[in-house]
Design an enzyme around this catalytic site. Sequence first.
Site, short mmCIF file in Angstrom:
data_model
loop_
_atom_site.label_atom_id
_atom_site.label_comp_id
_atom_site.label_asym_id
_atom_site.label_seq_id
_atom_site.Cartn_x
_atom_site.Cartn_y
_atom_site.Cartn_z
N GLY A 88 0.83 -1.22 0.00
CA GLY A 88 0.00 0.00 0.00
C GLY A 88 0.86 1.25 0.00
N ARG A 96 -5.99 3.44 18.90
CA ARG A 96 -5.50 4.75 19.33
C ARG A 96 -6.09 5.21 20.67
NH1 ARG A 96 -6.22 7.52 13.51
NH2 ARG A 96 -4.39 6.62 12.47
N CYS A 138 -3.02 11.21 10.62
CA CYS A 138 -2.10 12.14 9.93
C CYS A 138 -2.43 13.60 10.22
CB CYS A 138 -2.12 11.89 8.43
SG CYS A 138 -3.74 11.52 7.77
N HIS A 186 -1.22 17.27 3.53
CA HIS A 186 -2.36 17.90 4.20
C HIS A 186 -1.96 19.31 4.65
CE1 HIS A 186 -4.55 14.22 4.18
NE2 HIS A 186 -4.53 13.89 5.47
C1 2RA Z 1 -7.58 10.61 5.57
N1 2RA Z 1 -6.64 10.96 7.78
O1 2RA Z 1 -6.90 11.61 5.25
C2 2RA Z 1 -7.45 10.05 6.97
C3 2RA Z 1 -6.88 8.67 6.96
N2 2RA Z 1 -5.55 8.65 6.44
O2 2RA Z 1 -8.37 10.03 4.82
#
Ligand code: 2RA
Length: 331
Positions: A12, A99, A129, A242
């Site tokens: 992945g 978690r 993340c 992000h």
């Molecule tokens: C997302 N944080 O960005 C979630 C899972 N990686 O979809």
Amino acid sequence: EAKHIAIVGATGAVGEEMLACLDQRAFPISELTLLASARSAGKTISFQGKDIIVKELTHNSFDGVDIALFAAGGSTSLEFAPSAAKAGATVIDNSSAYRMDDEVPLIVPEINPEAAQQASKGIIANPNCTTIISLMALFPLHKKYGLKSIIASSYQAVSGSGAQGIAELKQQCEAIAKGEEIVSEVYPTQIAFNVIPQVDVFQPDHYTKEELKMLNESRKILNLPELKVTCTCVRVPVYRSHSVSITAAFENEPSVEEARGIFANYPGVDAKDDPSNNLFPTPLDTTLKDDCLVGRIRKDKVIDKALALWVVGDQVRKGAALNAVQIAEIL
Ligand code: 2RA
């Protein structure tokens, strides 16, 4: 000394990045076991000049394994992590499965590395993340000013949905360019040239699970049970990084200049913040990089003792694979 490492979900997006991080950081490996579903087993992955055949994951895959990195989703972690721990491996799980388990430490190495010693189940959880990237900016400020609340809006890359999220954006951009039909399977509507204010499923309070992760995980990692968090998580047509727009309120009055200096001297994060020269971080600045970048730092105009800021980080790397490998380095 060298360790026997297993990666569950080796084919992945996160699994591949874990291999890249282990290689680039010269992690001492005595043996590498690559595990995946029956569908992906049999593939060959080259690592440090050796071809390794991916094996099918079973409950007996962990004999002799010292550290098992899981990046294959929550159901796989729930089913197989206990077997890995029973075989004597320390599990570092990238999914959300454990978690919020009190017996499972939730770790960002730059923030709470000491918690790694409390893995009483033999399992350590890697945070979400968006939480990691946000706290890489907020923790250094918390140490100086005492964090009280977070109001955040995230701009999340499609890599958060794995390889299929990346493929969907790519397919849609190409299809639109050619005037062909787009495919929307991963997301509820078209993501190319669009934004979607939903990441993960809605809960009864009308927040999504992704937004509640920011609240619950931040409280656990920072050990701030009273921390207040409002978050809006949005999917945007970006491949790998992000971005998060944050207003953070503190006990003590923060300073913009001081904050820039704090980031410049803190590991894993840096300031890219010079409005007079139009300098600020964008997803393309952090993609494939280790550090998170912070910009647009300014006093908030609504909330007292608060800074508004913008933090960007590579979701696959620091948001998942690198953070997990850094936890392995602590071990
Ligand atoms: C997302 N944080 O960005 C979630 C899972 N990686 O979809």
